[in-house]
Enzyme design. Structure first.
Site, PDB file in Angstrom:
ATOM      1  N   ASP A  69       0.866  -1.240  -0.019  1.00 56.04           N
ATOM      2  CA  ASP A  69      -0.121  -0.053  -0.014  1.00 56.04           C
ATOM      3  C   ASP A  69       0.928   1.210   0.150  1.00 56.04           C
ATOM      4  O   ASP A  69       1.927   1.190   0.693  1.00 56.04           O
ATOM      5  CB  ASP A  69      -0.892   0.002   1.280  1.00 56.04           C
ATOM      6  CG  ASP A  69      -2.022   0.946   1.076  1.00 56.04           C
ATOM      7  OD1 ASP A  69      -3.201   0.347   1.038  1.00 56.04           O
ATOM      8  OD2 ASP A  69      -1.898   2.045   0.908  1.00 56.04           O
TER       9      ASP A  69
ATOM     10  N   ALA B  88     -37.203  -4.953   5.318  1.00 60.47           N
ATOM     11  CA  ALA B  88     -37.239  -3.644   5.104  1.00 60.47           C
ATOM     12  C   ALA B  88     -36.874  -2.661   6.154  1.00 60.47           C
ATOM     13  O   ALA B  88     -36.279  -3.241   7.315  1.00 60.47           O
ATOM     14  CB  ALA B  88     -38.850  -3.614   4.967  1.00 60.47           C
TER      15      ALA B  88
ATOM     16  N   CYS C 279     -20.205  -0.409  -0.916  1.00 58.26           N
ATOM     17  CA  CYS C 279     -20.510  -1.292  -2.012  1.00 58.26           C
ATOM     18  C   CYS C 279     -21.881  -0.943  -2.856  1.00 58.26           C
ATOM     19  O   CYS C 279     -21.795  -0.603  -3.994  1.00 58.26           O
ATOM     20  CB  CYS C 279     -20.394  -2.527  -1.688  1.00 58.26           C
ATOM     21  SG  CYS C 279     -19.016  -3.105  -0.788  1.00 58.26           S
TER      22      CYS C 279
HETATM   23  C1  UGA Z   1     -22.178  -6.417  -0.158  1.00 54.37           C
HETATM   24  C2  UGA Z   1     -22.532  -7.727  -0.728  1.00 54.37           C
HETATM   25  O1  UGA Z   1     -23.570  -8.296   0.301  1.00 54.37           O
HETATM   26  C3  UGA Z   1     -21.181  -8.364  -0.864  1.00 54.37           C
HETATM   27  O2  UGA Z   1     -21.602  -9.872  -1.473  1.00 54.37           O
HETATM   28  C4  UGA Z   1     -20.298  -7.865  -1.589  1.00 54.37           C
HETATM   29  O3  UGA Z   1     -19.202  -8.510  -1.703  1.00 54.37           O
HETATM   30  C5  UGA Z   1     -19.992  -6.600  -1.090  1.00 54.37           C
HETATM   31  O4  UGA Z   1     -21.278  -5.842  -0.861  1.00 54.37           O
HETATM   32  C6  UGA Z   1     -18.918  -5.830  -1.919  1.00 54.37           C
HETATM   33  O5  UGA Z   1     -19.413  -5.473  -2.997  1.00 54.37           O
HETATM   34  O6  UGA Z   1     -17.549  -5.702  -1.503  1.00 54.37           O
HETATM   35  P1  UGA Z   1     -21.607  -5.483   2.472  1.00 54.37           P
HETATM   36  O7  UGA Z   1     -21.820  -3.874   1.696  1.00 54.37           O
HETATM   37  O8  UGA Z   1     -20.761  -5.875   3.440  1.00 54.37           O
HETATM   38  O9  UGA Z   1     -21.698  -6.652   1.292  1.00 54.37           O
HETATM   39  O10 UGA Z   1     -23.139  -5.455   3.029  1.00 54.37           O
HETATM   40  P2  UGA Z   1     -24.443  -6.271   2.986  1.00 54.37           P
HETATM   41  O11 UGA Z   1     -24.609  -7.031   4.211  1.00 54.37           O
HETATM   42  O12 UGA Z   1     -24.771  -6.815   1.681  1.00 54.37           O
HETATM   43  O13 UGA Z   1     -25.508  -5.220   3.536  1.00 54.37           O
HETATM   44  C7  UGA Z   1     -25.828  -3.795   2.610  1.00 54.37           C
HETATM   45  C8  UGA Z   1     -26.677  -3.037   2.979  1.00 54.37           C
HETATM   46  O14 UGA Z   1     -27.820  -3.316   2.545  1.00 54.37           O
HETATM   47  C9  UGA Z   1     -26.722  -2.658   4.596  1.00 54.37           C
HETATM   48  O15 UGA Z   1     -26.732  -1.323   4.729  1.00 54.37           O
HETATM   49  C10 UGA Z   1     -27.510  -3.604   5.095  1.00 54.37           C
HETATM   50  O16 UGA Z   1     -28.382  -3.087   6.256  1.00 54.37           O
HETATM   51  C11 UGA Z   1     -28.718  -3.281   4.038  1.00 54.37           C
HETATM   52  N1  UGA Z   1     -29.717  -4.597   4.071  1.00 54.37           N
HETATM   53  C12 UGA Z   1     -29.467  -5.776   3.787  1.00 54.37           C
HETATM   54  C13 UGA Z   1     -31.054  -4.270   4.123  1.00 54.37           C
HETATM   55  O17 UGA Z   1     -31.254  -2.884   4.188  1.00 54.37           O
HETATM   56  N2  UGA Z   1     -31.866  -5.123   3.940  1.00 54.37           N
HETATM   57  C14 UGA Z   1     -31.364  -6.502   3.775  1.00 54.37           C
HETATM   58  O18 UGA Z   1     -32.540  -7.404   3.752  1.00 54.37           O
HETATM   59  C15 UGA Z   1     -30.315  -6.793   3.764  1.00 54.37           C
END
Ligand code: UGA
Length: 443
Positions: free
Chosen positions: A30, A266, A274
């Site tokens: 890095d 919801a 991401c």
């Molecule tokens: C997401 C993807 O899930 C990963 O597969 C991917 O590799 C990653 O992005 C990336 O591109 O690096 P992440 O951003 O860590 O992972 O988080 P998630 O667990 O997917 O949640 C994303 C957002 O959606 C959060 O704010 C969560 O609160 C929200 N969410 C998730 C909801 O509002 N409702 C749901 O039912 C699920």
């Protein structure tokens, strides 16, 4: 294998530590000297469960190294992963300047064959641009470009790396495919020794594609998941208008094996570095190829409106927000991370402050990061300090600590017994029985 990972952000660091864990010699590079200094001292620049112990173990066992010099990483490795940031530009397009810079440095320092792998999330056809850039350099060295998107969730990234639901490899020839197949073989065969290994998935699909398809799989997957969330949030709004409960609707939908329950929660919407960024980048790159991805524009619009919907509910309970004290529980964009990037809490607090409400906040791990972003908020040491004297308590992130709140104690501390739940963590009937004015999303 000798591997170099360029970029020690969330993806790079987890990838480096995990490749070392499965037996490779890994050098993480890095250009941020402070970050590398921190890592050399055994401290983590980010919060990710189990990362510190995994890094320490692999450094102690002589498989994991840190450096600020790309030339060192390139000379010592045959496979080079690019895991630098691809932040959004003002128009939503991915900023690929770091990717380009790093590729030029690799090309300048190549003295023998290298496999260069895109790990950062990049728009489709970035691999072709990288190839063009390498061809422009007259090092005359042999190289291959591959795309190997990551599907790691913050908070469970190490588990996800070692127990993937799929491995996607985008290549242009068999040589590159074989190198990556060999690299991932301990994970596919589950033949490495790690306490973090679990046998949740018995068969791990390895999908080998062309470069463009692998790049698209990543953008399409994140956008599809984001679409699922916006879909259920739109249904939540309808539920409120017709007297239905979105939790029940999601449950009923989720039993269908073609729909499944995941990502049908919801609430106040998705955040993080991401989904919002990849959605915008996908819309932009589609536009560049003359496809108006209106479907995804709507997904984005619905999500952007969620914080306002939550604040509207606080207003419905309190009438006037001016001079009221609002307690916010949860700042990180989701539980088990300290990441505040694009966190819905930021917009919720911004809207409350616009109405001249006072804001008190608590988050189990994200408060240090929040202090760099939020202005004029009071920090509580625990949820009860935030509840004390507040006119309403608002759940923005569903940390398990909040699910286990002593609700009777919370009620006695609040100035008025109002809970506005942006993540639907409580049972409305129980809350009513306890004497709360309880407002949730879509119920
Ligand atoms: C997401 C993807 O899930 C990963 O597969 C991917 O590799 C990653 O992005 C990336 O591109 O690096 P992440 O951003 O860590 O992972 O988080 P998630 O667990 O997917 O949640 C994303 C957002 O959606 C959060 O704010 C969560 O609160 C929200 N969410 C998730 C909801 O509002 N409702 C749901 O039912 C699920």
């Amino acid at each position: 294998m000798n591997i170099c990972i360029i970029g020690t952000g969330h993806v790079g660091l987890v990838t480096g530590a995990c490749f070392a864990e499965i037996g490779n010699q890994v050098i993480c590079v890095d250009n941020d000297e402070e970050k590398i200094g921190t890592l050399k001292k055994g401290k983590m620049p980010i919060y990710e469960p189990h990362l510190e112990e995994l890094v320490k173990k692999n450094v102690d066992e002589g498989r994991l190294f840190f450096s600020t010099l790309i030339e060192e990483g390139v000379s010592k490795s045959s496979v080079i992963f690019i895991a630098v940031g691809t932040p959004p530009k003002e128009n939503g397009e991915a900023d690929l300047s770091s990717v380009e810079k790093v590729c030029s440095q690799i090309a300048r320092n190549m003295k023998d064959y290298k496999l260069v792998v895109e790990k950062s999330t990049v728009p489709v056809q970035t691999g072709q641009w990288i190839k063009r850039l390498f061809n422009l350099h007259d090092s005359h060295q042999d190289f291959d470009i591959a795309s190997n998107p990551e599907f790691l969730r913050e908070g469970s990234a190490i588990h996800d790396f070692l127990n993937p639901d799929r491995i996607v490899i985008g290549v242009e020839n068999e040589r590159a495919a074989n190198i990556l197949k060999e690299l991932y073989s301990p994970i596919i065969k589950r033949s490495f020794d790690s306490s973090l290994k679990s046998s949740l998935v018995n068969h791990i699909p390895l999908l080998i594609t062309d470069l463009q398809s692998a790049e698209l799989i990543k953008h399409a997957s994140n956008s599809f998941l984001a679409a699922k969330i916006s879909f259920i949030n739109a249904v939540a709004d309808i539920c409120e208008r017709v007297g239905a409960d979105v939790e029940k609707v999601a449950q009923g939908m989720g039993y269908d094996p073609r729909i499944v329950p995941a990502f049908l929660e919801a609430g106040v919407g998705f955040g993080g570095f991401c989904f919002p960024k990849d959605l915008q980048a996908f819309i932009q790159i589609a536009g560049k190829f003359n496809y108006d991805f209106a479907l995804l524009k709507e997904v984005e619009r619905i999500n952007k409106d969620r914080p306002r919907r939550l604040v509207e509910k606080i207003e419905e309970a309190l009438w006037v927000l001016k001079d009221k004290t609002i307690g916010i529980l949860g700042l990180a964009f989701k539980p088990d991370t300290d990441d505040m990037r694009f966190a819905p809490s930021i917009e919720v607090i911004n809207l409350l402050q616009k109405e001249k409400a006072k804001v008190k906040v608590y988050d189990p791990v994200a408060m240090d990061r929040a202090k760099m972003i939020l202005k004029n908020v009071e920090y509580g040491k625990n949820p009860y300090q935030v509840a004390e004297g507040s006119n309403a308590l608002v759940i923005v992130t569903e940390w398990s600590e909040f699910r286990d709140l002593d609700l009777a104690k919370t009620k006695s501390l609040l100035a008025s017994p109002i809970i506005v739940d942006g993540r639907n963590i409580f049972d409305p009937a129980k809350m009513k029985k306890l004497g709360f004015v309880y407002k949730a999303m879509g119920r």
